[in-house]
Enzyme design. Structure first.
Site, PDB file in Angstrom:
ATOM      1  N   LYS A  76      51.496  70.758  -9.332  1.00  0.00           N
ATOM      2  CA  LYS A  76      52.669  69.929 -10.224  1.00  0.00           C
ATOM      3  C   LYS A  76      52.554  70.156 -11.377  1.00  0.00           C
ATOM      4  O   LYS A  76      51.604  70.464 -12.176  1.00  0.00           O
ATOM      5  CB  LYS A  76      52.512  68.477 -10.010  1.00  0.00           C
ATOM      6  CG  LYS A  76      52.583  67.847  -8.536  1.00  0.00           C
ATOM      7  CD  LYS A  76      52.518  66.425  -8.343  1.00  0.00           C
ATOM      8  CE  LYS A  76      52.484  66.041  -6.857  1.00  0.00           C
ATOM      9  NZ  LYS A  76      53.922  65.881  -6.632  1.00  0.00           N
ATOM     10  N   CYS A 110      58.600  63.070  -9.508  1.00  0.00           N
ATOM     11  CA  CYS A 110      57.148  62.717  -8.946  1.00  0.00           C
ATOM     12  C   CYS A 110      56.741  61.351  -9.490  1.00  0.00           C
ATOM     13  O   CYS A 110      56.724  61.042 -10.727  1.00  0.00           O
ATOM     14  CB  CYS A 110      56.208  63.783  -9.417  1.00  0.00           C
ATOM     15  SG  CYS A 110      54.550  63.303  -8.807  1.00  0.00           S
ATOM     16  N   LYS A 280      62.644  63.667   1.867  1.00  0.00           N
ATOM     17  CA  LYS A 280      60.968  63.521   2.292  1.00  0.00           C
ATOM     18  C   LYS A 280      61.413  62.837   3.691  1.00  0.00           C
ATOM     19  O   LYS A 280      62.723  62.422   3.934  1.00  0.00           O
ATOM     20  CB  LYS A 280      60.402  62.577   1.539  1.00  0.00           C
ATOM     21  CG  LYS A 280      60.043  63.101   0.018  1.00  0.00           C
ATOM     22  CD  LYS A 280      59.251  63.994   0.206  1.00  0.00           C
ATOM     23  CE  LYS A 280      58.911  64.415  -1.511  1.00  0.00           C
ATOM     24  NZ  LYS A 280      58.299  65.800  -1.717  1.00  0.00           N
ATOM     25  N   MET A 320      53.624  59.074  -2.029  1.00  0.00           N
ATOM     26  CA  MET A 320      54.534  59.749  -3.124  1.00  0.00           C
ATOM     27  C   MET A 320      55.084  58.329  -3.717  1.00  0.00           C
ATOM     28  O   MET A 320      55.633  57.430  -3.225  1.00  0.00           O
ATOM     29  CB  MET A 320      55.518  60.635  -2.741  1.00  0.00           C
ATOM     30  CG  MET A 320      54.947  61.859  -1.812  1.00  0.00           C
ATOM     31  SD  MET A 320      54.615  61.498  -0.081  1.00  0.00           S
ATOM     32  CE  MET A 320      56.488  61.619   0.263  1.00  0.00           C
TER      33      MET A 320
END
Length: 398
Positions: A76, A110, A280, A320
């Protein structure tokens, strides 16, 4: 090589950077002004630079020649700058770097690394000093530039410095640290409905599986929720049960691609390969006892439901942060698969079990003009600096 041979390759670039953990993720953080001039604007050069810094694409999937950790949680990058938005302190841009492909996905946030943004912003002069107390809690107003949303980070301060050490424990992170509370303001998609089909539950046709019930939601991050039992799982699975099963990984990617089309994120399933970070896929189940990846026993009585989520083609080792926002939001709305797995009814806080343990997330949702709206989702994470200085990287060839 003879003594007369001269090197013809340029030296490495030396870019100021900070390596930080935020929640259960870690990444390389940059101030926009510290990047090479050509990387201060979006485009091929910026992507190539970040790919090389992280060590991608790597056919060995190890990222040995870069800063990445060979998982979606550790591949990331973050670029921060003083905010250009009114009533905000810092603009936050997140890049999810693919491991085996030359691809940086800018399509989402994120949530875990969001916990580190406030601390970095304070320590790097991106927040006006008048807003930073010597002792107490600094409120950092973050503009999440990928999704055009506001995040409020409450960062503890001691003697004018960010307080990183503490006794707050987060499942999925080995050591305790200081607690950072995050508020994800109006996390639903501002440009469309929170439920893109208008339904709390849809039927999704999946080749090889048939029609399955799903909840499709845009909150925190676009997410496709599925009942664990409908795809042959219990909700207690750990990473090896999924990530070592190529058939299972293929099934989840098929669900993701077809769900993305139904959500209107892509027009054809073939486009999913160029949009790996979103949406997701997560599967939910009613509470059961299980043993977390750390060996910790999680009792059914400790949680409201179980959730397992896929990230960049693999089962995530914990959860997450953005998906946790989606979980909290969906749980607050009676009738979604998440809400039903948690026992139904009205709830503003939900505690769920994930592969590394448990997490609590709160959300405030209300029905206005027959449309569900969520004002904010709240959760606690932690963050700290792991290393700071300069990252060395060969000049990208674009």
């Amino acid at each position: 090589m003879t003594s007369s041979t001269q090197l013809t390759f340029p030296p490495q670039l030396r870019v100021p950077a900070t390596y930080m953990r935020g929640g259960t993720s870690k990444g390389v953080f940059f101030s926009l002004k510290d990047l090479p001039i050509k990387a201060q604007v979006p485009g091929a050069y910026r992507d190539a630079l970040l790919l090389r810094i992280i060590g991608s694409p790597d056919p060995y999937a190890k990222q040995t020649d870069g800063m990445g950790g060979a998982t979606s949680s550790t591949s990331k990058t973050v670029i921060l700058s003083k905010s250009e938005q009114k009533n905000h302190d810092v603009d936050y841009l997140f890049g999810q770097v693919a491991i085996d492909k030359a691809f940086v996905d800018w399509s989402g946030n994120c949530g875990n690394l969001s916990a580190a943004v406030g601390a970095f912003a304070i320590s790097n002069g991106l927040v006006d000093s008048s807003r930073i107390p010597q002792n107490g809690i600094a409120t950092v107003r973050i503009w999440q530039a990928n999704i055009n949303k506001t995040i409020i980070a409450h960062v503890p301060m001691t003697q004018g410095q960010v307080q990183e050490t503490g006794d707050f424990e987060l499942d999925g992170v080995t050591f305790p640290a200081a607690e950072v509370q995050l508020e994800f303001m109006a996390p639903a998609d501002a440009e469309g409905a929170m439920f893109p089909t208008g339904n709390l539950v849809d039927e999704l046709a999946v080749p090889g599986l048939g029609n399955i019930k799903v909840t499709l939601i845009n909150a925190g991050i676009p997410t496709i929720f599925v009942d664990a039992a409908a795809i042959g799982y219990r909700g207690t699975e750990l990473q090896d049960a999924i990530n070592n099963d190529e058939k299972a990984l293929g099934l989840f990617e098929t669900i993701r691609a077809h769900g993305a089309v139904k959500m209107g994120l892509i027009k054809h399933i073939d486009e999913a390969q160029n949009r790996q970070h979103t949406p997701k896929v997560a599967f939910v189940a009613a509470p059961l006892d299980y043993q977390a990846s750390s060996g910790k026993r999680v009792k059914a009585t400790e949680v409201d439901l179980l959730v397992r989520a896929m990230s960049m083609g693999k089962l995530h080792h914990a959860m997450m942060g953005t998906a946790a926002v989606a979980i909290g939001t969906a749980a607050a709305i009676p009738g979604t698969l998440v809400n039903l797995a948690a026992g139904g009814g009205n709830r503003q806080v939900v505690t769920f079990g994930h592969p590394s343990g448990v997490l609590k997330v709160g959300a405030e949702a209300e029905l206005i003009d027959n449309q569900w709206q969520v004002t904010k989702a709240i959760m606690s994470r932690s963050a700290r600096v792991l290393m700071e200085g300069w990252v060395r990287v060969p000049e990208p060839i674009v």
